[in-house]
Design a protein around this motif. Structure first.
Motif, PDB file in Angstrom:
ATOM      1  N   ILE A  29       0.853  -1.181   0.000  1.00  0.00           N
ATOM      2  CA  ILE A  29       0.000   0.000   0.000  1.00  0.00           C
ATOM      3  C   ILE A  29       0.894   1.238   0.000  1.00  0.00           C
ATOM      4  N   ARG A  30       0.506   2.236  -0.771  1.00  0.00           N
ATOM      5  CA  ARG A  30       1.275   3.483  -0.871  1.00  0.00           C
ATOM      6  C   ARG A  30       0.698   4.507   0.093  1.00  0.00           C
ATOM      7  N   HIS A  31       1.575   5.276   0.696  1.00  0.00           N
ATOM      8  CA  HIS A  31       1.219   6.341   1.635  1.00  0.00           C
ATOM      9  C   HIS A  31       1.863   7.611   1.090  1.00  0.00           C
ATOM     10  N   GLU A  75       2.156  22.644 -14.040  1.00  0.00           N
ATOM     11  CA  GLU A  75       0.773  23.082 -14.195  1.00  0.00           C
ATOM     12  C   GLU A  75       0.358  24.090 -13.123  1.00  0.00           C
ATOM     13  N   GLY A  76       1.119  24.128 -12.037  1.00  0.00           N
ATOM     14  CA  GLY A  76       0.753  25.025 -10.948  1.00  0.00           C
ATOM     15  C   GLY A  76      -0.480  24.577 -10.188  1.00  0.00           C
ATOM     16  N   LEU A  77      -0.753  23.294 -10.193  1.00  0.00           N
ATOM     17  CA  LEU A  77      -1.928  22.757  -9.517  1.00  0.00           C
ATOM     18  C   LEU A  77      -1.574  22.041  -8.213  1.00  0.00           C
ATOM     19  N   ASN A  78      -0.434  22.369  -7.645  1.00  0.00           N
ATOM     20  CA  ASN A  78       0.013  21.692  -6.428  1.00  0.00           C
ATOM     21  C   ASN A  78      -0.570  22.306  -5.161  1.00  0.00           C
ATOM     22  N   ASP A  79      -1.477  23.269  -5.290  1.00  0.00           N
ATOM     23  CA  ASP A  79      -2.191  23.864  -4.161  1.00  0.00           C
ATOM     24  C   ASP A  79      -1.233  24.316  -3.048  1.00  0.00           C
ATOM     25  N   GLU A  80      -0.112  24.868  -3.453  1.00  0.00           N
ATOM     26  CA  GLU A  80       0.926  25.390  -2.564  1.00  0.00           C
ATOM     27  C   GLU A  80       1.700  24.316  -1.802  1.00  0.00           C
ATOM     28  N   PHE A  81       1.406  23.029  -2.036  1.00  0.00           N
ATOM     29  CA  PHE A  81       2.203  21.985  -1.393  1.00  0.00           C
ATOM     30  C   PHE A  81       3.584  21.997  -2.038  1.00  0.00           C
ATOM     31  N   THR A  82       4.608  21.927  -1.212  1.00  0.00           N
ATOM     32  CA  THR A  82       5.974  22.090  -1.700  1.00  0.00           C
ATOM     33  C   THR A  82       6.775  20.797  -1.756  1.00  0.00           C
ATOM     34  N   HIS A  83       6.370  19.781  -0.987  1.00  0.00           N
ATOM     35  CA  HIS A  83       7.123  18.535  -0.916  1.00  0.00           C
ATOM     36  C   HIS A  83       6.173  17.337  -0.929  1.00  0.00           C
ATOM     37  N   CYS A  84       6.609  16.274  -1.609  1.00  0.00           N
ATOM     38  CA  CYS A  84       5.855  15.027  -1.664  1.00  0.00           C
ATOM     39  C   CYS A  84       6.733  13.902  -1.136  1.00  0.00           C
ATOM     40  N   PHE A  85       6.144  13.032  -0.341  1.00  0.00           N
ATOM     41  CA  PHE A  85       6.823  11.862   0.203  1.00  0.00           C
ATOM     42  C   PHE A  85       5.953  10.654  -0.109  1.00  0.00           C
ATOM     43  N   LEU A  86       6.583   9.592  -0.607  1.00  0.00           N
ATOM     44  CA  LEU A  86       5.842   8.389  -0.951  1.00  0.00           C
ATOM     45  C   LEU A  86       6.487   7.199  -0.257  1.00  0.00           C
ATOM     46  N   PHE A  89       4.304   0.494   2.048  1.00  0.00           N
ATOM     47  CA  PHE A  89       4.216  -0.429   3.176  1.00  0.00           C
ATOM     48  C   PHE A  89       3.878  -1.811   2.648  1.00  0.00           C
ATOM     49  N   LYS A  90       4.368  -2.842   3.336  1.00  0.00           N
ATOM     50  CA  LYS A  90       4.148  -4.203   2.832  1.00  0.00           C
ATOM     51  C   LYS A  90       2.671  -4.559   2.778  1.00  0.00           C
ATOM     52  N   ASP A  91       1.871  -3.977   3.673  1.00  0.00           N
ATOM     53  CA  ASP A  91       0.426  -4.211   3.663  1.00  0.00           C
ATOM     54  C   ASP A  91      -0.254  -3.147   4.517  1.00  0.00           C
ATOM     55  N   LYS A  92      -1.568  -3.190   4.533  1.00  0.00           N
ATOM     56  CA  LYS A  92      -2.330  -2.178   5.271  1.00  0.00           C
ATOM     57  C   LYS A  92      -2.056  -2.261   6.767  1.00  0.00           C
ATOM     58  N   PHE A 119      -1.509  16.989   3.227  1.00  0.00           N
ATOM     59  CA  PHE A 119      -2.498  16.175   2.513  1.00  0.00           C
ATOM     60  C   PHE A 119      -1.954  14.774   2.471  1.00  0.00           C
ATOM     61  N   VAL A 120      -2.763  13.803   2.859  1.00  0.00           N
ATOM     62  CA  VAL A 120      -2.329  12.403   2.875  1.00  0.00           C
ATOM     63  C   VAL A 120      -3.291  11.585   2.031  1.00  0.00           C
ATOM     64  N   PHE A 121      -2.721  10.708   1.206  1.00  0.00           N
ATOM     65  CA  PHE A 121      -3.537   9.862   0.332  1.00  0.00           C
ATOM     66  C   PHE A 121      -2.916   8.475   0.323  1.00  0.00           C
ATOM     67  N   ASP A 122      -3.684   7.482   0.761  1.00  0.00           N
ATOM     68  CA  ASP A 122      -3.218   6.096   0.779  1.00  0.00           C
ATOM     69  C   ASP A 122      -3.937   5.326  -0.315  1.00  0.00           C
ATOM     70  N   TYR A 123      -3.203   4.446  -1.003  1.00  0.00           N
ATOM     71  CA  TYR A 123      -3.833   3.650  -2.063  1.00  0.00           C
ATOM     72  C   TYR A 123      -3.050   2.373  -2.315  1.00  0.00           C
ATOM     73  N   THR A 124      -3.736   1.415  -2.893  1.00  0.00           N
ATOM     74  CA  THR A 124      -3.107   0.183  -3.345  1.00  0.00           C
ATOM     75  C   THR A 124      -3.042   0.267  -4.860  1.00  0.00           C
ATOM     76  N   PRO A 125      -1.844   0.144  -5.436  1.00  0.00           N
ATOM     77  CA  PRO A 125      -1.733   0.258  -6.897  1.00  0.00           C
ATOM     78  C   PRO A 125      -2.440  -0.877  -7.614  1.00  0.00           C
ATOM     79  N   HIS A 126      -3.003  -0.537  -8.737  1.00  0.00           N
ATOM     80  CA  HIS A 126      -3.707  -1.512  -9.574  1.00  0.00           C
ATOM     81  C   HIS A 126      -3.022  -1.637 -10.902  1.00  0.00           C
TER      82      HIS A 126
END
Length: 126
Positions: A29-31, A75-86, A89-92, A119-126
């Motif tokens: 799962i991605r965080h 695109e300037g659509l980052n809503d002022e967020f400056t850093h991304c971390f990905l 995790f082995k599982d939920k 902003f946090v977004f968790d997902y399982t890649p498909h």
């Protein structure tokens, strides 16, 4: 023609390119976490926070991969967020164990005084 609309005709069969993500060899799962630091946060303070976040991979079981980067939005659509971390995790269950982990809570205590928004977004890649 755009690739998503491009059809290949082969021996009478219509084949449409997949609209799904690339095949993932890595499971889990991605965080995804996005930060905007408060105005006045120094480069040294930002580096300290980033280093502390990166170090969690070696402190908390279940994190299988970690990457980060500053925004390079064209695109300037980052809503002022400056850093991304990905983090991957082995599982939920590993992600759920990470949140209350003492090392993560120590990191959050370091981060919070310098954090404007998150902003946090968790997902399982498909």
């Amino acid at each position: 023609m755009k690739a998503s609309l491009f059809l290949i005709i082969l021996s009478g069969l219509f084949i449409m390119p997949s609209l799904q993500a690339d095949d993932h060899k890595e499971t889990g799962i991605r965080h995804a976490v996005f930060f905007k630091f408060k105005d006045g946060t120094t480069e040294a303070e930002t580096k300290e926070i980033i280093d502390a976040f990166v170090a969690l991979k070696d402190k908390i079981d279940g994190i299988t991969a970690f990457e980060w980067g500053p925004s390079e939005s064209v695109e300037g659509l980052n809503d002022e967020f400056t850093h991304c971390f990905l983090a991957t995790f082995k599982d939920k269950a590993a992600l759920e164990a990470y949140l209350p982990h003492a090392a993560h809570q120590e990191f959050v205590a370091l981060l919070k005084p310098k954090l404007d928004k998150v902003f946090v977004f968790d997902y399982t890649p498909h």
